[in-house]
Scaffold this active site. Sequence first.
Site, mmCIF file in Angstrom:
data_model
loop_
_atom_site.group_PDB
_atom_site.id
_atom_site.type_symbol
_atom_site.label_atom_id
_atom_site.label_comp_id
_atom_site.label_asym_id
_atom_site.label_seq_id
_atom_site.Cartn_x
_atom_site.Cartn_y
_atom_site.Cartn_z
ATOM 1 N N TYR A 129 -39.631 -28.071 2.150
ATOM 2 C CA TYR A 129 -39.898 -29.269 2.986
ATOM 3 C C TYR A 129 -40.545 -28.386 4.478
ATOM 4 O O TYR A 129 -40.770 -27.427 4.198
ATOM 5 C CB TYR A 129 -38.898 -30.085 3.099
ATOM 6 C CG TYR A 129 -39.051 -31.402 3.918
ATOM 7 C CD1 TYR A 129 -40.135 -32.392 3.558
ATOM 8 C CD2 TYR A 129 -38.414 -31.656 5.100
ATOM 9 C CE1 TYR A 129 -40.151 -33.449 4.214
ATOM 10 C CE2 TYR A 129 -38.415 -33.043 5.730
ATOM 11 C CZ TYR A 129 -39.494 -33.849 5.437
ATOM 12 O OH TYR A 129 -39.690 -35.035 6.292
ATOM 13 N N ARG A 182 -53.967 -35.092 8.980
ATOM 14 C CA ARG A 182 -52.805 -34.795 10.068
ATOM 15 C C ARG A 182 -51.712 -34.260 9.211
ATOM 16 O O ARG A 182 -50.864 -34.969 9.181
ATOM 17 C CB ARG A 182 -52.888 -36.017 10.950
ATOM 18 C CG ARG A 182 -52.168 -35.517 12.155
ATOM 19 C CD ARG A 182 -50.573 -35.262 12.079
ATOM 20 N NE ARG A 182 -49.677 -36.080 12.054
ATOM 21 C CZ ARG A 182 -48.787 -36.378 11.455
ATOM 22 N NH1 ARG A 182 -48.334 -35.242 10.480
ATOM 23 N NH2 ARG A 182 -47.886 -37.409 11.287
ATOM 24 N N LYS A 200 -42.425 -34.115 -0.087
ATOM 25 C CA LYS A 200 -41.834 -35.532 0.208
ATOM 26 C C LYS A 200 -41.065 -35.887 -1.120
ATOM 27 O O LYS A 200 -39.906 -36.355 -1.130
ATOM 28 C CB LYS A 200 -42.836 -36.369 0.666
ATOM 29 C CG LYS A 200 -43.186 -36.038 2.193
ATOM 30 C CD LYS A 200 -42.323 -36.707 3.331
ATOM 31 C CE LYS A 200 -42.921 -36.229 4.651
ATOM 32 N NZ LYS A 200 -41.896 -36.644 5.682
ATOM 33 N N GLU A 271 -48.631 -41.083 3.976
ATOM 34 C CA GLU A 271 -48.092 -39.851 4.623
ATOM 35 C C GLU A 271 -48.992 -38.792 5.560
ATOM 36 O O GLU A 271 -50.039 -38.503 4.854
ATOM 37 C CB GLU A 271 -47.127 -38.787 3.775
ATOM 38 C CG GLU A 271 -46.477 -37.831 4.221
ATOM 39 C CD GLU A 271 -45.141 -38.439 5.276
ATOM 40 O OE1 GLU A 271 -44.586 -39.409 4.701
ATOM 41 O OE2 GLU A 271 -45.000 -37.912 6.286
ATOM 42 N N ASP A 272 -49.234 -38.433 6.636
ATOM 43 C CA ASP A 272 -49.885 -37.570 7.321
ATOM 44 C C ASP A 272 -51.448 -37.991 7.450
ATOM 45 O O ASP A 272 -52.123 -37.040 6.978
ATOM 46 C CB ASP A 272 -49.633 -36.269 6.903
ATOM 47 C CG ASP A 272 -48.052 -35.706 7.278
ATOM 48 O OD1 ASP A 272 -47.477 -36.462 7.867
ATOM 49 O OD2 ASP A 272 -47.968 -34.516 7.357
ATOM 50 N N ASP A 294 -44.816 -43.411 6.478
ATOM 51 C CA ASP A 294 -43.508 -42.799 6.933
ATOM 52 C C ASP A 294 -43.692 -42.291 8.289
ATOM 53 O O ASP A 294 -42.482 -42.287 9.042
ATOM 54 C CB ASP A 294 -43.504 -41.370 5.969
ATOM 55 C CG ASP A 294 -42.286 -40.719 6.033
ATOM 56 O OD1 ASP A 294 -41.220 -41.484 6.414
ATOM 57 O OD2 ASP A 294 -42.492 -39.644 5.972
ATOM 58 N N ASP A 295 -45.082 -41.770 8.952
ATOM 59 C CA ASP A 295 -45.102 -41.312 10.068
ATOM 60 C C ASP A 295 -44.745 -42.557 11.136
ATOM 61 O O ASP A 295 -44.275 -42.113 12.244
ATOM 62 C CB ASP A 295 -46.348 -40.618 10.052
ATOM 63 C CG ASP A 295 -46.426 -39.362 9.242
ATOM 64 O OD1 ASP A 295 -45.661 -38.436 9.176
ATOM 65 O OD2 ASP A 295 -46.985 -39.461 8.005
ATOM 66 N N ASN A 444 -43.458 -31.110 14.034
ATOM 67 C CA ASN A 444 -43.465 -29.836 13.148
ATOM 68 C C ASN A 444 -44.564 -29.306 12.847
ATOM 69 O O ASN A 444 -45.602 -29.670 13.275
ATOM 70 C CB ASN A 444 -43.039 -30.780 11.724
ATOM 71 C CG ASN A 444 -41.902 -31.361 11.948
ATOM 72 O OD1 ASN A 444 -40.616 -30.929 12.254
ATOM 73 N ND2 ASN A 444 -41.762 -32.779 11.381
HETATM 74 N N1 LIG Z 1 -39.738 -35.403 13.073
HETATM 75 C C1 LIG Z 1 -40.334 -36.219 12.472
HETATM 76 O O1 LIG Z 1 -39.614 -36.925 11.538
HETATM 77 C C2 LIG Z 1 -41.701 -36.467 12.703
HETATM 78 C C3 LIG Z 1 -42.497 -35.503 13.247
HETATM 79 N N2 LIG Z 1 -44.042 -35.869 13.475
HETATM 80 C C4 LIG Z 1 -44.746 -34.737 14.183
HETATM 81 O O2 LIG Z 1 -45.200 -35.391 15.338
HETATM 82 C C5 LIG Z 1 -46.389 -34.870 15.568
HETATM 83 C C6 LIG Z 1 -47.393 -35.837 16.120
HETATM 84 O O3 LIG Z 1 -47.583 -36.695 14.884
HETATM 85 P P1 LIG Z 1 -48.600 -37.978 15.011
HETATM 86 O O4 LIG Z 1 -48.157 -38.934 15.996
HETATM 87 O O5 LIG Z 1 -48.700 -38.300 13.692
HETATM 88 O O6 LIG Z 1 -49.944 -37.113 15.475
HETATM 89 P P2 LIG Z 1 -51.457 -37.855 16.151
HETATM 90 O O7 LIG Z 1 -52.190 -36.852 16.155
HETATM 91 O O8 LIG Z 1 -51.374 -39.263 15.849
HETATM 92 O O9 LIG Z 1 -50.968 -37.757 17.670
HETATM 93 C C7 LIG Z 1 -50.637 -36.919 18.687
HETATM 94 C C8 LIG Z 1 -50.478 -37.439 20.008
HETATM 95 O O10 LIG Z 1 -50.133 -35.918 20.870
HETATM 96 C C9 LIG Z 1 -50.844 -36.367 22.069
HETATM 97 N N3 LIG Z 1 -51.195 -35.019 22.633
HETATM 98 C C10 LIG Z 1 -51.813 -33.820 22.233
HETATM 99 N N4 LIG Z 1 -51.648 -32.801 22.951
HETATM 100 C C11 LIG Z 1 -50.889 -33.411 23.982
HETATM 101 C C12 LIG Z 1 -50.534 -32.867 25.185
HETATM 102 N N5 LIG Z 1 -50.838 -31.488 25.567
HETATM 103 N N6 LIG Z 1 -49.760 -33.188 26.181
HETATM 104 C C13 LIG Z 1 -49.251 -34.836 25.758
HETATM 105 N N7 LIG Z 1 -49.787 -35.534 24.684
HETATM 106 C C14 LIG Z 1 -50.545 -34.487 23.880
HETATM 107 C C15 LIG Z 1 -52.207 -36.851 21.634
HETATM 108 O O11 LIG Z 1 -52.948 -37.559 22.642
HETATM 109 C C16 LIG Z 1 -51.703 -37.717 20.674
HETATM 110 O O12 LIG Z 1 -51.664 -39.269 21.224
HETATM 111 C C17 LIG Z 1 -46.731 -33.755 14.451
HETATM 112 O O13 LIG Z 1 -46.337 -32.586 14.921
HETATM 113 C C18 LIG Z 1 -45.807 -34.211 13.375
HETATM 114 O O14 LIG Z 1 -45.453 -33.208 12.606
HETATM 115 C C19 LIG Z 1 -44.402 -36.817 12.785
HETATM 116 C C20 LIG Z 1 -44.005 -37.576 12.077
HETATM 117 C C21 LIG Z 1 -42.394 -37.522 11.873
HETATM 118 C C1 LIG Z 2 -41.803 -34.966 9.065
HETATM 119 C C2 LIG Z 2 -43.315 -35.604 9.145
HETATM 120 O O1 LIG Z 2 -43.435 -36.552 8.378
HETATM 121 C C3 LIG Z 2 -44.263 -35.007 9.841
HETATM 122 O O2 LIG Z 2 -43.924 -33.822 10.815
HETATM 123 O O3 LIG Z 2 -45.546 -35.577 9.740
HETATM 124 MG MG LIG Z 3 -45.449 -36.916 8.019
#
Ligand SMILES: NC(=O)C1=CN([C@@H]2O[C@H](COP(=O)(O)OP(=O)(O)OC[C@H]3O[C@@H](n4cnc5c(N)ncnc54)[C@H](O)[C@@H]3O)[C@@H](O)[C@H]2O)C=CC1
Ligand SMILES: CC(=O)C(=O)O
Ligand SMILES: [Mg+2]
Length: 601
Positions: A129, A182, A200, A271-272, A294-295, A444
Amino acid sequence: MWRVARSAASTFRRTRRLSTAISAPCIVHKRGADILHDPWFNKDTGFPMTERDRLGLRGLLPPRVISFEQQYDRFMESFRSLEKNTEGQPESVVSLAKWRILNRLHDRNETLYYRVLIDNIKDFAPIIYTPTVGLVCQNYSGLFRRPRGMYFSAKDKGEMMSMIFNWPSTQVDMIVLTDGSRILGLGDLGVQGIGIPIGKLDMYVAAAGINPQRVLPVMLDVGTNNQKLLEDPLYLGLRQPRLEGEEYLSIVDEFVEAVHARWPKAVVQFEDFQAKWAFETLDRYRKKFCMFNDDIQGTAGVALAGLLGTVRAQGRPLTDFANQKIVVVGAGSAGLGVLKMALQAVSRMAGPSADPHFFLLDKNGLITKDRKDIDPAALPFAKAHHEIEGLGLQEGAGLAEVVKKVKPHVLLGLSGVGGIFHEEVLRAMKESDSVRPAIFAMSNPTNNAECCPVDAFKLAGEDIVFASGSPFANVDLGNGKIGHVNQANNMYLFPGIGLGALLSGARNISDTMLEAAAECLASYMSDDEINRGILYPSIDDIRDITAEVGAAVLRAAVAEDLAEGHGDVGVRELQHMSKEETIEHVRENMWYPVYGPLVHE
Ligand SMILES: NC(=O)C1=CN([C@@H]2O[C@H](COP(=O)(O)OP(=O)(O)OC[C@H]3O[C@@H](n4cnc5c(N)ncnc54)[C@H](O)[C@@H]3O)[C@@H](O)[C@H]2O)C=CC1
Ligand SMILES: CC(=O)C(=O)O
Ligand SMILES: [Mg+2]
């Protein structure tokens, strides 16, 4: 509502059950070498002599029969020697070597693979993972040896209804689907994103006990906009730009119809997907069948449980959540999902006229109602001029300025941008209005985390509560004190959401079911743990927490009249189960890897 009680002691904690546990016979339609080459049934040297005779295996294996426990120990020994032999090598080399040895076992013998995974989940989750799965996706075309899961491409339009019958398993319960647009914080990885559904679903098997013969990882390959991949001669996906608009949606529609024609009760986890399609597909399908994103939704529940934990860590009642100043950095699928659920929680606690103190930033800074071409999904969280003029903030204000002026209780990153919580930002968190400022660097994989815990504890102070999306080691603060690092990752919820939905036979997955999952996770931790800054259970307890989350989701589905029952357990029976009986029912339905007798038909 939100309770604060410790759940029953774990019954699943790192149990190494006897390999002699009784298991129902399994019918196989193959014989001889075909069985040895099928990881679902293969036992390697573990086939007893009677079975070797029965299945035409005599002579195809060395004569000595090795027990499951011996096979287990042998694998763990090779894993430990690999760790020793790769000491000092670059981290990516070591991680990929560990992934390879696990993957080879996965390809050869699933029973043994899932047993070592379950028993060593804390060590192995970071390999199968996040973070290693990200590296695997990036290098997928080079690492590819044999396929896993199904691939539906834009070129398969019109064929999917028949293709779905190519999958060898008669029953599928859980599907994780991506279009690779993504992948974690690594962007568009096209077909290489298949590693994410695989990872997953490994967590589904390990945490939720879904039978591995009933899971299906799926890649919907609609092209990629990643120029580097398009130019890579080894790239294994379609070499064309991503489909857009109706063309794109017609592919997803066709896949969804095909799946439901063959397995009408399968739960589908999206997912993603890039944000626009994540929201669009969730809206399009969530009322029609049993699916979730999930996201958007799993992440929201995990973040909310953690945020409620931070309120408790401040020694305040949960209702004080409505007064917390929360800065969210990242306005994509995850950030918006978190804020939407947080808003619902505030409304439940303080009434619909509540006025939460949320601040949302994206790559263009603070989002206000003055933003041109504002994303409609971000609009409910955009600040009005009068809300921020007193703070001296305006549209597009930078992160450091926002943190200095707002002095938030919580700084939460879902931006995908590594290091964005830099020194100035972290030092500003020291001036937070909270006695225990919270920093959630949830992006991540590891390199994309908004900051690392060492910097956070050093620059924002030792009293902070810290969480990251990928695992980091706890921080030694000196004087015998430890800065606890939580892993705020949707892995704490998605297996329970999927399992609860499956066992209830839910028609769809409602907000109430998702809230029940978040509430269950939030109430799992004791006051003592919370005071020590521990917001989430140890991953060693993932089966236990998943059983509880699954039961909470199941009960919510029954209460909302969304349940239709599963297998030979009907809705009436589910309705009459107490909370404890439901948890037990969920546990009893978890698959556990043991070698059962194989019978040829
Ligand atoms: N810990 C967890 O369980 C999870 C973590 N994530 C992580 O969250 C991150 C984002 O995922 P999503 O929202 O799906 O991506 P996304 O691409 O939909 O959104 C990213 C957002 O970040 C903003 N952004 C980009 N550069 C920036 C900056 N310099 N300053 C401020 N904002 C900025 C973008 O404008 C956009 O609004 C990924 O790295 C993903 O791995 C996502 C889902 C679950
Ligand atoms: C953990 C997860 O779903 C992500 O980083 O997109
Ligand atoms: Mg994800």
